[in-house]
Scaffold this motif. Structure first.
Motif, PDB file in Angstrom:
ATOM      1  N   ILE A  76      -7.836 -40.175 -97.896  1.00  0.00           N
ATOM      2  CA  ILE A  76      -7.947 -41.552 -97.393  1.00  0.00           C
ATOM      3  C   ILE A  76      -7.535 -41.613 -95.925  1.00  0.00           C
ATOM      4  O   ILE A  76      -8.205 -42.247 -95.095  1.00  0.00           O
ATOM      5  N   GLY A  77      -6.426 -40.953 -95.603  1.00  0.00           N
ATOM      6  CA  GLY A  77      -5.980 -40.928 -94.216  1.00  0.00           C
ATOM      7  C   GLY A  77      -6.994 -40.294 -93.293  1.00  0.00           C
ATOM      8  O   GLY A  77      -7.272 -40.793 -92.194  1.00  0.00           O
ATOM      9  N   LEU A  78      -7.588 -39.171 -93.733  1.00  0.00           N
ATOM     10  CA  LEU A  78      -8.597 -38.503 -92.918  1.00  0.00           C
ATOM     11  C   LEU A  78      -9.874 -39.329 -92.807  1.00  0.00           C
ATOM     12  O   LEU A  78     -10.555 -39.295 -91.779  1.00  0.00           O
ATOM     13  N   ALA A  79     -10.191 -40.082 -93.873  1.00  0.00           N
ATOM     14  CA  ALA A  79     -11.361 -40.962 -93.828  1.00  0.00           C
ATOM     15  C   ALA A  79     -11.164 -42.033 -92.764  1.00  0.00           C
ATOM     16  O   ALA A  79     -12.076 -42.326 -91.974  1.00  0.00           O
ATOM     17  N   LEU A  80      -9.976 -42.635 -92.739  1.00  0.00           N
ATOM     18  CA  LEU A  80      -9.677 -43.651 -91.725  1.00  0.00           C
ATOM     19  C   LEU A  80      -9.708 -43.027 -90.331  1.00  0.00           C
ATOM     20  O   LEU A  80     -10.219 -43.634 -89.381  1.00  0.00           O
ATOM     21  N   GLY A  81      -9.167 -41.816 -90.220  1.00  0.00           N
ATOM     22  CA  GLY A  81      -9.190 -41.127 -88.937  1.00  0.00           C
ATOM     23  C   GLY A  81     -10.603 -40.823 -88.487  1.00  0.00           C
ATOM     24  O   GLY A  81     -10.926 -40.934 -87.293  1.00  0.00           O
ATOM     25  N   THR A  82     -11.465 -40.454 -89.427  1.00  0.00           N
ATOM     26  CA  THR A  82     -12.860 -40.156 -89.099  1.00  0.00           C
ATOM     27  C   THR A  82     -13.597 -41.403 -88.648  1.00  0.00           C
ATOM     28  O   THR A  82     -14.387 -41.365 -87.698  1.00  0.00           O
ATOM     29  N   VAL A  83     -13.342 -42.526 -89.323  1.00  0.00           N
ATOM     30  CA  VAL A  83     -13.945 -43.794 -88.899  1.00  0.00           C
ATOM     31  C   VAL A  83     -13.519 -44.120 -87.470  1.00  0.00           C
ATOM     32  O   VAL A  83     -14.337 -44.540 -86.636  1.00  0.00           O
ATOM     33  N   LEU A  84     -12.248 -43.912 -87.183  1.00  0.00           N
ATOM     34  CA  LEU A  84     -11.732 -44.200 -85.842  1.00  0.00           C
ATOM     35  C   LEU A  84     -12.366 -43.296 -84.790  1.00  0.00           C
ATOM     36  O   LEU A  84     -12.802 -43.778 -83.733  1.00  0.00           O
ATOM     37  N   VAL A  85     -12.442 -41.986 -85.063  1.00  0.00           N
ATOM     38  CA  VAL A  85     -12.990 -41.088 -84.050  1.00  0.00           C
ATOM     39  C   VAL A  85     -14.488 -41.319 -83.852  1.00  0.00           C
ATOM     40  O   VAL A  85     -14.995 -41.169 -82.734  1.00  0.00           O
TER      41      VAL A  85
ATOM     42  N   VAL B   6     -11.978 -32.587 -78.687  1.00  0.00           N
ATOM     43  CA  VAL B   6     -11.267 -31.591 -79.490  1.00  0.00           C
ATOM     44  C   VAL B   6     -10.706 -32.250 -80.747  1.00  0.00           C
ATOM     45  O   VAL B   6     -10.796 -31.692 -81.857  1.00  0.00           O
ATOM     46  N   VAL B   7     -10.161 -33.453 -80.598  1.00  0.00           N
ATOM     47  CA  VAL B   7      -9.630 -34.189 -81.750  1.00  0.00           C
ATOM     48  C   VAL B   7     -10.745 -34.497 -82.738  1.00  0.00           C
ATOM     49  O   VAL B   7     -10.573 -34.347 -83.957  1.00  0.00           O
ATOM     50  N   TRP B   8     -11.909 -34.922 -82.244  1.00  0.00           N
ATOM     51  CA  TRP B   8     -13.040 -35.197 -83.131  1.00  0.00           C
ATOM     52  C   TRP B   8     -13.415 -33.937 -83.905  1.00  0.00           C
ATOM     53  O   TRP B   8     -13.666 -33.992 -85.117  1.00  0.00           O
ATOM     54  N   THR B   9     -13.440 -32.803 -83.198  1.00  0.00           N
ATOM     55  CA  THR B   9     -13.876 -31.542 -83.788  1.00  0.00           C
ATOM     56  C   THR B   9     -12.920 -31.050 -84.874  1.00  0.00           C
ATOM     57  O   THR B   9     -13.321 -30.279 -85.752  1.00  0.00           O
ATOM     58  N   MET B  10     -11.668 -31.483 -84.828  1.00  0.00           N
ATOM     59  CA  MET B  10     -10.695 -31.114 -85.856  1.00  0.00           C
ATOM     60  C   MET B  10     -10.692 -32.119 -87.017  1.00  0.00           C
ATOM     61  O   MET B  10     -10.621 -31.736 -88.181  1.00  0.00           O
ATOM     62  N   THR B  11     -10.785 -33.394 -86.695  1.00  0.00           N
ATOM     63  CA  THR B  11     -10.664 -34.447 -87.713  1.00  0.00           C
ATOM     64  C   THR B  11     -11.824 -34.437 -88.699  1.00  0.00           C
ATOM     65  O   THR B  11     -11.627 -34.495 -89.916  1.00  0.00           O
TER      66      THR B  11
ATOM     67  N   LEU C  47     -14.671 -44.293 -81.601  1.00  0.00           N
ATOM     68  CA  LEU C  47     -14.328 -43.908 -80.236  1.00  0.00           C
ATOM     69  C   LEU C  47     -15.422 -43.037 -79.621  1.00  0.00           C
ATOM     70  O   LEU C  47     -15.668 -43.103 -78.414  1.00  0.00           O
ATOM     71  N   PHE C  48     -16.073 -42.218 -80.445  1.00  0.00           N
ATOM     72  CA  PHE C  48     -17.212 -41.429 -79.974  1.00  0.00           C
ATOM     73  C   PHE C  48     -18.305 -42.358 -79.445  1.00  0.00           C
ATOM     74  O   PHE C  48     -18.825 -42.175 -78.340  1.00  0.00           O
ATOM     75  N   TYR C  49     -18.639 -43.391 -80.224  1.00  0.00           N
ATOM     76  CA  TYR C  49     -19.692 -44.329 -79.824  1.00  0.00           C
ATOM     77  C   TYR C  49     -19.304 -45.061 -78.542  1.00  0.00           C
ATOM     78  O   TYR C  49     -20.113 -45.166 -77.606  1.00  0.00           O
ATOM     79  N   VAL C  50     -18.076 -45.560 -78.501  1.00  0.00           N
ATOM     80  CA  VAL C  50     -17.627 -46.310 -77.328  1.00  0.00           C
ATOM     81  C   VAL C  50     -17.616 -45.418 -76.090  1.00  0.00           C
ATOM     82  O   VAL C  50     -18.093 -45.813 -75.016  1.00  0.00           O
ATOM     83  N   SER C  51     -17.067 -44.212 -76.241  1.00  0.00           N
ATOM     84  CA  SER C  51     -16.958 -43.295 -75.104  1.00  0.00           C
ATOM     85  C   SER C  51     -18.322 -42.894 -74.558  1.00  0.00           C
ATOM     86  O   SER C  51     -18.572 -42.969 -73.348  1.00  0.00           O
ATOM     87  N   ILE C  52     -19.209 -42.487 -75.453  1.00  0.00           N
ATOM     88  CA  ILE C  52     -20.498 -41.933 -75.011  1.00  0.00           C
ATOM     89  C   ILE C  52     -21.511 -43.010 -74.657  1.00  0.00           C
ATOM     90  O   ILE C  52     -22.224 -42.895 -73.656  1.00  0.00           O
ATOM     91  N   TYR C  53     -21.571 -44.079 -75.461  1.00  0.00           N
ATOM     92  CA  TYR C  53     -22.638 -45.061 -75.285  1.00  0.00           C
ATOM     93  C   TYR C  53     -22.215 -46.350 -74.587  1.00  0.00           C
ATOM     94  O   TYR C  53     -23.069 -47.061 -74.055  1.00  0.00           O
TER      95      TYR C  53
ATOM     96  N   GLU D 119     -10.312 -49.824 -74.755  1.00  0.00           N
ATOM     97  CA  GLU D 119     -10.530 -49.104 -76.014  1.00  0.00           C
ATOM     98  C   GLU D 119      -9.614 -47.901 -76.166  1.00  0.00           C
ATOM     99  O   GLU D 119      -9.474 -47.364 -77.263  1.00  0.00           O
ATOM    100  N   SER D 120      -8.989 -47.474 -75.066  1.00  0.00           N
ATOM    101  CA  SER D 120      -8.056 -46.341 -75.145  1.00  0.00           C
ATOM    102  C   SER D 120      -6.719 -46.763 -75.739  1.00  0.00           C
ATOM    103  O   SER D 120      -5.870 -45.915 -76.002  1.00  0.00           O
ATOM    104  N   GLN D 121      -6.554 -48.078 -75.958  1.00  0.00           N
ATOM    105  CA  GLN D 121      -5.342 -48.604 -76.568  1.00  0.00           C
ATOM    106  C   GLN D 121      -5.728 -49.662 -77.601  1.00  0.00           C
ATOM    107  O   GLN D 121      -5.409 -50.837 -77.466  1.00  0.00           O
ATOM    108  N   LEU D 122      -6.399 -49.239 -78.645  1.00  0.00           N
ATOM    109  CA  LEU D 122      -6.942 -50.177 -79.633  1.00  0.00           C
ATOM    110  C   LEU D 122      -5.862 -50.992 -80.327  1.00  0.00           C
ATOM    111  O   LEU D 122      -6.089 -52.141 -80.710  1.00  0.00           O
ATOM    112  N   PHE D 123      -4.687 -50.402 -80.524  1.00  0.00           N
ATOM    113  CA  PHE D 123      -3.627 -51.073 -81.276  1.00  0.00           C
ATOM    114  C   PHE D 123      -2.440 -51.464 -80.398  1.00  0.00           C
ATOM    115  O   PHE D 123      -1.331 -51.659 -80.872  1.00  0.00           O
ATOM    116  N   GLY D 124      -2.702 -51.546 -79.094  1.00  0.00           N
ATOM    117  CA  GLY D 124      -1.655 -51.963 -78.178  1.00  0.00           C
ATOM    118  C   GLY D 124      -0.844 -50.830 -77.600  1.00  0.00           C
ATOM    119  O   GLY D 124       0.069 -51.053 -76.807  1.00  0.00           O
ATOM    120  N   PHE D 125      -1.130 -49.618 -78.006  1.00  0.00           N
ATOM    121  CA  PHE D 125      -0.470 -48.432 -77.459  1.00  0.00           C
ATOM    122  C   PHE D 125      -1.519 -47.328 -77.374  1.00  0.00           C
ATOM    123  O   PHE D 125      -2.568 -47.405 -78.020  1.00  0.00           O
TER     124      PHE D 125
END
Length: 216
Positions: A121-130, A150-155, A133-139, A79-85
């Motif tokens: 729109i870009g920030l909405a997509l970024g928020t969906v992504l974070v 920190v990235v979540w807290t800014m986005t 990743l929040f769910y995957v990381s924590i749960y 999950e740390s490389q969702l898009f191949g990078f």
């Protein structure tokens, strides 16, 4: 074309009567700059440590605080490389656009409404992504990544603030700009951001209560 120029006279009056920091170019510009710089630096730090981990799988990273909070542990999962990078490369690139807009706003440039919608729109997509990743990381993984947080807290606050700006400025349409519920939510954007982050914090504390209970 400025935001208010696209609205009828009566609706311009509604916008001008609105007192919110998100409608002040200098205020929202400064916020975008600060949040983007912090998010960029966190993403850059993650990228550096990702390559350090690739060079030496046994390396202990600066954000490997304990078994519960460790960037290195999270990096080992696909999950740390969702898009191949590495995901952090997305953050390095994504924070450039709001940073640029923040600088332009601070300089007094007139930003067209459609550009602010594009940012939204870009920030909405970024928020969906974070949030994913929040769910995957924590749960799922069960380990928190400090730099990721920190990235979540800014986005998330950036998404809320830009959404509030577009609602109050009429960029998403007069009907939404005049909607009482939408306007109240937009005006309370700071409270919404704080509530959102408090919920995330509560989820982390509950999930890692074994660790946090040792601090008391």
């Amino acid at each position: 074309m400025n935001t208010a120029d696209a609205l009828p006279d009566d609706d311009i009056g509604i916008v001008l009567q609105t007192r919110s920091w998100v409608l002040r170019p200098t205020a929202i510009g400064l916020f975008l700059i600060v949040a983007s710089v912090v998010g960029f630096l966190a993403s850059f730090a993650l990228a550096v440590e990702k390559y350090e981990k690739l060079e030496d799988p046994n390396a202990v990273l600066s954000c490997d605080l304990n078994p519960f909070f460790s960037c290195g542990s999270v990096m080992e999962y696909p999950e740390s490389q969702l898009f191949g990078f590495p995901n952090q490369l997305l953050g390095i690139g994504a924070f450039i656009f709001p940073l640029l807009l923040g600088v332009l706003l601070m300089a007094g440039a007139k930003i067209p409404g459609w550009i602010m919608i594009g940012l939204n729109i870009g920030l909405a997509l970024g928020t969906v992504l974070v949030m994913f990743l929040f769910y995957v990381s924590i749960y799922v993984i069960g380990v928190g990544c400090p730099w990721c947080m920190v990235v979540w807290t800014m986005t998330i606050p950036m998404f809320v603030a830009v959404s509030a700006h577009n609602v109050l400025a009429g960029n998403v349409g007069v009907r939404i700009a005049q909607n009482p519920i939408a306007r109240v939510l937009a005006k309370e954007n700071v409270a919404l951001s704080v509530l959102w982050m408090l919920i995330i914090t509560a989820c982390i504390v509950v999930q890692f209560w074994t660790f946090f209970s040792t601090l008391f």
